[in-house]
Write a protein that holds these residues in place. Structure first.
Motif, PDB file in Angstrom:
ATOM      1  N   TYR A 117     -51.989 -33.954  16.636  1.00 51.90           N
ATOM      2  CA  TYR A 117     -50.313 -34.637  16.912  1.00 51.90           C
ATOM      3  C   TYR A 117     -49.226 -34.063  18.086  1.00 51.90           C
ATOM      4  N   ILE A 118     -49.364 -32.955  16.839  1.00 52.74           N
ATOM      5  CA  ILE A 118     -48.085 -31.984  17.578  1.00 52.74           C
ATOM      6  C   ILE A 118     -48.487 -31.219  18.414  1.00 52.74           C
ATOM      7  N   TYR A 119     -49.881 -30.798  18.611  1.00 54.86           N
ATOM      8  CA  TYR A 119     -50.351 -30.002  19.552  1.00 54.86           C
ATOM      9  C   TYR A 119     -50.380 -30.771  20.717  1.00 54.86           C
ATOM     10  N   SER A 120     -50.679 -31.827  20.324  1.00 46.11           N
ATOM     11  CA  SER A 120     -51.535 -32.345  21.304  1.00 46.11           C
ATOM     12  C   SER A 120     -50.545 -33.239  22.278  1.00 46.11           C
ATOM     13  N   LEU A 121     -49.294 -33.537  21.494  1.00 46.11           N
ATOM     14  CA  LEU A 121     -47.932 -33.234  21.937  1.00 46.11           C
ATOM     15  C   LEU A 121     -47.255 -32.306  23.440  1.00 46.11           C
ATOM     16  N   GLY A 122     -47.665 -31.208  22.785  1.00 52.11           N
ATOM     17  CA  GLY A 122     -47.445 -30.211  23.057  1.00 52.11           C
ATOM     18  C   GLY A 122     -48.128 -29.597  24.793  1.00 52.11           C
ATOM     19  N   MET A 123     -49.588 -29.967  24.366  1.00 55.29           N
ATOM     20  CA  MET A 123     -50.396 -30.074  26.216  1.00 55.29           C
ATOM     21  C   MET A 123     -49.699 -30.389  26.911  1.00 55.29           C
ATOM     22  N   ALA A 124     -49.407 -31.888  26.778  1.00 54.93           N
ATOM     23  CA  ALA A 124     -49.020 -32.754  27.645  1.00 54.93           C
ATOM     24  C   ALA A 124     -47.505 -32.843  28.019  1.00 54.93           C
ATOM     25  N   LYS A 125     -47.213 -32.018  27.041  1.00 58.41           N
ATOM     26  CA  LYS A 125     -45.830 -31.710  27.532  1.00 58.41           C
ATOM     27  C   LYS A 125     -45.396 -30.521  28.743  1.00 58.41           C
ATOM     28  N   GLY A 126     -46.544 -29.837  28.497  1.00 59.60           N
ATOM     29  CA  GLY A 126     -46.901 -28.586  29.407  1.00 59.60           C
ATOM     30  C   GLY A 126     -47.238 -29.296  30.807  1.00 59.60           C
ATOM     31  N   LEU A 127     -48.470 -30.063  30.147  1.00 67.71           N
ATOM     32  CA  LEU A 127     -49.174 -30.390  31.644  1.00 67.71           C
ATOM     33  C   LEU A 127     -47.975 -31.233  32.470  1.00 67.71           C
ATOM     34  N   ILE A 128     -46.673 -31.460  32.025  1.00 69.29           N
ATOM     35  CA  ILE A 128     -45.727 -32.504  32.823  1.00 69.29           C
ATOM     36  C   ILE A 128     -44.834 -31.347  33.006  1.00 69.29           C
ATOM     37  N   GLU A 129     -44.851 -30.728  32.372  1.00 64.67           N
ATOM     38  CA  GLU A 129     -43.584 -29.724  32.681  1.00 64.67           C
ATOM     39  C   GLU A 129     -43.847 -28.950  33.897  1.00 64.67           C
ATOM     40  N   SER A 130     -45.071 -28.302  34.065  1.00 64.82           N
ATOM     41  CA  SER A 130     -45.521 -27.333  35.181  1.00 64.82           C
ATOM     42  C   SER A 130     -45.624 -28.094  36.240  1.00 64.82           C
ATOM     43  N   ASN A 131     -45.745 -29.787  36.058  1.00 61.22           N
ATOM     44  CA  ASN A 131     -45.140 -30.194  37.713  1.00 61.22           C
ATOM     45  C   ASN A 131     -47.090 -30.465  37.574  1.00 61.22           C
TER      46      ASN A 131
END
Length: 336
Positions: A117-131
């Protein structure tokens, strides 16, 4: 653009297996003693025609309904599971189709369990914050009951089946994700493994996992867990992980309002709580009726804590997962 957690829901299969049922089947297991240590009284089990994609779809639909989410607004689907429907196609693609999500989105499986869950949230954060995307749907789903040997005392009473769905979006008044830290130690991989049913011989990778060696008749998968090694690993890495998260967020332990660790078993997480000096009122324990649901334990505990008023607007929640891989990771959610 900052990534924010917008909502969490979960789904549990309707079939429930109680300790009394296991005790009737295996009276020599002394299931009451097992329960006293693990804190697990019941667990939900997927039916013969329920698979990981089934649970995942139901969890996502619960989220869409409770949060008023238009499925067409999803830009990316991350499905964390170690019990995929097939080797291929990816289960995320099956779920994308079943949910009626747009075809112009990314859909990917993350093969990770307890820290997934942590890794997946981190991926989602990266996708969003890199626009790259605006809204990411993170699903965790496991059907461990199909992999655990039904006569294995070390795994069957502990693991349950479940799925969760989390919506992560950008630039909106919702809970911010910060302080991510990760760790991996593949040397410990043989301590928690599904030795059979894949392409490689499991007894060569993890000799003690062989079903015959454990006095079991194989069910084709035979999940194996070296509980003592996992226990020692957890006590070794979790305190350092907590320290790294605090360092990255500039917070102290006292400034964290609530802690949601992977719900491995009651004895282990209680040992961690005491070792870290965390007050009981600030520490999640949510496994008595669901068991260890792998990647779904943290989001289930978060959803329940919110519904019970244990976390509220302004709360800082530390989430931390550890286990299969071996792997670990954590972050802080600034709840709103």
């Amino acid at each position: 653009m900052s990534a924010h957690l917008r909502g969490i829901e979960y789904y549990l299969p309707s079939k429930v297996v109680t300790n009394a049922e296991i005790d009737a089947e295996f009276p020599d297991w002394k299931i009451d003693r097992v329960a006293a240590k693990t804190g697990i009284m019941t667990r939900h089990v997927a039916g013969p025609e329920e698979f990981t994609s089934t649970l995942a779809v139901n969890a996502a639909r619960n989220l869409f309904t409770s949060q008023g989410v238009d499925p067409k607004s999803i830009d990316y689907l991350i499905l964390c599971t170690q019990t995929p429907d097939f080797f291929l196609p990816t289960t995320a693609c099956l779920v994308q189709d079943s949910l009626g999500l747009r075809t112009e989105i990314g859909a990917v499986d993350v093969n990770l369990g307890c820290s997934g869950y942590i890794y997946s949230l981190g991926m989602a954060k990266g996708l969003i914050e890199s626009n790259q995307v605006k809204n990411a749907l993170v699903i965790t789903a496991e059907t461990h009951s199909k992999l655990a040997n039904p006569t294995d005392k070390s795994t069957r009473p502990i693991f349950g089946d479940a799925a969760t769905a989390t919506l992560v979006g950008g630039d909106m008044p919702s809970s911010r994700l910060t302080g991510f830290t990760y760790g991996s130690d593949g040397l410990g991989g043989p301590s928690l493994v599904i030795p059979n049913g894949s392409l490689r011989r499991g007894d060569q990778y993890s000799p003690r996992s062989n079903a015959a060696t454990r006095g079991l008749e194989t069910n084709g998968y035979d999940m194996y867990m070296d509980g003592m090694e996992i226990f020692n690993f957890t006590l070794r890495v979790v305190p350092d992980c907590v320290a790294q998260i605090l360092d990255r967020t500039g917070l102290t332990l006292d400034q964290i309002d609530y802690f949601v660790f992977h719900q491995a078993n009651g004895y282990l997480i209680e040992h961690l709580r005491k070792k870290l000096g965390i007050d009981e009122s600030k520490f999640a324990v949510e496994l008595s009726d669901v068991g260890n649901t792998g990647s779904s334990t943290i989001p289930i505990a978060l959803a329940r804590a919110q519904s019970e008023g244990k976390i509220r607007e302004g709360s800082r929640i530390m989430i931390l997962g550890f286990g299969v891989g071996l792997s670990w990771g954590g972050a802080v959610i600034e709840w709103s």
